[in-house]
Structure formats: structure tokens, C-alpha cells
Design a protein around this motif. Structure first.
Motif, PDB file in Angstrom:
ATOM      1  N   ALA A   1       0.829  -1.200   0.000  1.00 24.06           N
ATOM      2  CA  ALA A   1       0.000   0.000   0.000  1.00 24.06           C
ATOM      3  C   ALA A   1       0.866   1.255   0.000  1.00 24.06           C
ATOM      4  N   ASP A   2       2.015   1.203   0.657  1.00 19.68           N
ATOM      5  CA  ASP A   2       2.915   2.361   0.671  1.00 19.68           C
ATOM      6  C   ASP A   2       3.525   2.619  -0.701  1.00 19.68           C
ATOM      7  N   ASP A   3       3.793   1.561  -1.481  1.00 24.74           N
ATOM      8  CA  ASP A   3       4.229   1.753  -2.868  1.00 24.74           C
ATOM      9  C   ASP A   3       3.219   2.601  -3.620  1.00 24.74           C
ATOM     10  N   MET A   4       1.962   2.279  -3.449  1.00 22.64           N
ATOM     11  CA  MET A   4       0.914   2.986  -4.173  1.00 22.64           C
ATOM     12  C   MET A   4       0.752   4.411  -3.654  1.00 22.64           C
ATOM     13  N   ALA A   5       0.897   4.600  -2.352  1.00 19.41           N
ATOM     14  CA  ALA A   5       0.789   5.949  -1.789  1.00 19.41           C
ATOM     15  C   ALA A   5       1.845   6.862  -2.400  1.00 19.41           C
ATOM     16  N   GLN A   6       3.050   6.345  -2.560  1.00 20.50           N
ATOM     17  CA  GLN A   6       4.107   7.146  -3.172  1.00 20.50           C
ATOM     18  C   GLN A   6       3.808   7.443  -4.636  1.00 20.50           C
ATOM     19  N   ALA A   7       3.171   6.512  -5.331  1.00 19.88           N
ATOM     20  CA  ALA A   7       2.796   6.750  -6.731  1.00 19.88           C
ATOM     21  C   ALA A   7       1.743   7.852  -6.833  1.00 19.88           C
ATOM     22  N   PHE A   8       0.728   7.784  -5.987  1.00 20.60           N
ATOM     23  CA  PHE A   8      -0.285   8.843  -5.979  1.00 20.60           C
ATOM     24  C   PHE A   8       0.348  10.198  -5.661  1.00 20.60           C
ATOM     25  N   LEU A   9       1.239  10.216  -4.681  1.00 20.57           N
ATOM     26  CA  LEU A   9       1.884  11.469  -4.292  1.00 20.57           C
ATOM     27  C   LEU A   9       2.662  12.068  -5.456  1.00 20.57           C
ATOM     28  N   SER A  10       3.336  11.235  -6.229  1.00 17.91           N
ATOM     29  CA  SER A  10       4.097  11.741  -7.371  1.00 17.91           C
ATOM     30  C   SER A  10       3.185  12.376  -8.413  1.00 17.91           C
ATOM     31  N   VAL A  11       1.997  11.800  -8.613  1.00 12.19           N
ATOM     32  CA  VAL A  11       1.040  12.370  -9.565  1.00 12.19           C
ATOM     33  C   VAL A  11       0.500  13.693  -9.044  1.00 12.19           C
ATOM     34  N   LEU A  12       0.215  13.760  -7.752  1.00 14.77           N
ATOM     35  CA  LEU A  12      -0.278  15.004  -7.164  1.00 14.77           C
ATOM     36  C   LEU A  12       0.756  16.119  -7.265  1.00 14.77           C
ATOM     37  N   ARG A  13       2.015  15.760  -7.111  1.00 17.24           N
ATOM     38  CA  ARG A  13       3.072  16.769  -7.084  1.00 17.24           C
ATOM     39  C   ARG A  13       3.460  17.293  -8.459  1.00 17.24           C
ATOM     40  N   ASN A  14       3.373  16.456  -9.467  1.00 15.16           N
ATOM     41  CA  ASN A  14       3.884  16.832 -10.792  1.00 15.16           C
ATOM     42  C   ASN A  14       2.797  17.524 -11.597  1.00 15.16           C
ATOM     43  N   GLY A  15       2.932  18.824 -11.767  1.00 20.92           N
ATOM     44  CA  GLY A  15       1.901  19.617 -12.427  1.00 20.92           C
ATOM     45  C   GLY A  15       1.824  19.458 -13.922  1.00 20.92           C
ATOM     46  N   PHE A  16       2.687  18.608 -14.504  1.00 19.38           N
ATOM     47  CA  PHE A  16       2.654  18.414 -15.953  1.00 19.38           C
ATOM     48  C   PHE A  16       2.203  17.013 -16.334  1.00 19.38           C
ATOM     49  N   VAL A  17       1.776  16.226 -15.358  1.00 16.34           N
ATOM     50  CA  VAL A  17       1.207  14.900 -15.627  1.00 16.34           C
ATOM     51  C   VAL A  17      -0.290  15.064 -15.757  1.00 16.34           C
ATOM     52  N   ASN A  18      -0.827  14.760 -16.936  1.00 15.18           N
ATOM     53  CA  ASN A  18      -2.247  15.014 -17.173  1.00 15.18           C
ATOM     54  C   ASN A  18      -2.785  14.075 -18.251  1.00 15.18           C
TER      55      ASN A  18
END
Length: 237
Positions: free
Chosen positions: A207-224
Motif C-alpha cells: 500500500a505504501d508503494d501505491m501511496a508514493q505513486a499517488f503522491l508523485s502524480v499530485l506533485r507533478n503539475g505536468f502529468v495530465n
């Protein structure tokens, strides 16, 4: 304004994400339809959260619940949807009831669409959905779940245009050790050991692997408008 809303955050990946975002000093609201899971999540998170976590009971398969949820929160920067209901949805299509199939679609697809509908004008940063490896590697016993997960990529693409500049993405997990497996009536340990031996990553996800993946998407303003695969290489085998 709420920093993050996690729909389905009462357990598993959603709960791990809540812990991660709270560690980032974000204000987090967890929504779900199980009062017991919400209470347990709040009891676990609240002591270290310093008042930055709250819970709201809501079923995203019900439009009135989604509308009320966003009315209650007002403005929110990031929304992550991890909610799913796969009860009775595994097996050959001939053996799956139409009601079980509709339950999957009501939460996984139509519920996701409802969140996108009511996100307009309220979400300021990003909206992230959760699909799954079975959308890309169906095995003959998860067809309706695979269909619902696969449709999320198209939903995200459409909403990325509708809601711009709000970013809309999908995170697609592989096999992740979460409580949902305990409700599927299978030998989890044997299944995990078998797959881990075949995966390039040589292990099952956490679950922590996935939490870090979600966090990376939230942080990167050019992933869309994209799907982030976090599956240990499952699509390759």
C-alpha cells in the motif's frame, strides 16, 4: 480549503495515502461508505494528525451523496478515488449476476464519473482515479472488473479536457497486499508467492508503494490525462 480528499480512504491504499499526505502536512478528508472503516481510520490517524484529518460517510455510487460531499467540503485541491466494490464480481461471466456487475460499474465507473461531474468548480489541482492490472492483463475470471478499470483511462482523458486546467489521471496498481484480498475467498499467500516469482520486481506491491505513486502524480503539475502503471512489471509477463 481542504488539501486532499481521498474517496475510499478507510483502508488499504487509500489509508496509506492518507498517512503519507498527513506526513506532508496536508489537511486530509477521508470519505467512504463504511462507518466502521472510517472510524478505525480516524482512530489510527488522528493522534498524530493534529486535527488535520476528518472523515465523511458517502457512497459515490449515489449522486446525492457525491453532491452533498462536495457541498460539504467546498474547495479542495486534490481528489483521489480508490473506492471499489468487487463483491461477487470474480468468476466466468456466465456465473456473474447482473446485479453484481452493476455494483462494480456503479462505484468504479459511474461513481468515478459522478466525482468528475461535481469536481467542476470545486477541485483546483488534480483528480486521480485508481484502475488496476486486470484492465491490461485480464485472466478470464475478472472480465467486468477489467472492463470498468479499462474505462477509467477514457474517462480521465475526457475529464482532463472538460476540467482543464485541473489535471485528471489514473494510477493503475498491480497486485498489492491490501485487505481486499481477504474478502475474495482465495489462498492469498500461495497466489502472491506464485506471482512474485514471475514478476520482474520479484515481489508483490505494498500500500505504501501505491501511496508514493499517488503522491508523485499530485506533485507533478505536468502529468495530465495519463495512466501511471505501478505494477512491478506485471504487464510484461
Amino acid at each position: 480549503m481542504t488539501d486532499a480528499l481521498i474517496i475510499g480512504g478507510g483502508s488499504g491504499m487509500g489509508l496509506a495515502l492518507a498517512r503519507t499526505l498527513l506526513a506532508e502536512q496536508m489537511d486530509v478528508t477521508i470519505a467512504g461508505r463504511s462507518a466502521d472503516r472510517l472510524a478505525a481510520a480516524r482512530a489510527e490517524l488522528a493522534p498524530a494528525a493534529g486535527g488535520r484529518v476528518r472523515t465523511v460517510r458517502a457512497d459515490i455510487g449515489r449522486e446525492e451523496d457525491v453532491a452533498e460531499l462536495f457541498d460539504h467540503l467546498g474547495s479542495v485541491e486534490h481528489v483521489v478515488v480508490t473506492a471499489a466494490d468487487v463483491t461477487g464480481a470474480y468468476g466466468r461471466s456466465a456465473d456473474i449476476s447482473a446485479s453484481a456487475a452493476r455494483s462494480v460499474l456503479d462505484v468504479k465507473l459511474l461513481g468515478a464519473w459522478l466525482v468528475g461531474k461535481y469536481a467542476a468548480g470545486r477541485v483546483t489541482g488534480s483528480l486521480t482515479y485508481t484502475s488496476g492490472i486486470n484492465a491490461y492483463r485480464p485472466n478470464g475470471s475478472n472480465t467486468i472488473v477489467a472492463a470498468a478499470n479499462g474505462a477509467l483511462a477514457s474517462l480521465a482523458s475526457g475529464l482532463a479536457l472538460e476540467l482543464a486546467p485541473v489535471r485528471v489521471n489514473v494510477v493503475s496498481p498491480g497486485w498489492v497486499d491490501t485487505p481486499v484480498w481477504d474478502r475474495l475467498g482465495m489462498d492469498k499467500r500461495a497466489a502472491f508467492a506464485d506471482l512474485a516469482g514471475r514478476l520482474p520486481a520479484r515481489r508483490i506491491g505494498t500500500a505504501d508503494d501505491m501511496a508514493q505513486a499517488f503522491l508523485s502524480v499530485l506533485r507533478n503539475g505536468f502529468v495530465n490525462g495519463t495512466v501511471l502503471h505501478v505494477d512491478g512489471g506485471h504487464r510484461l509477463v
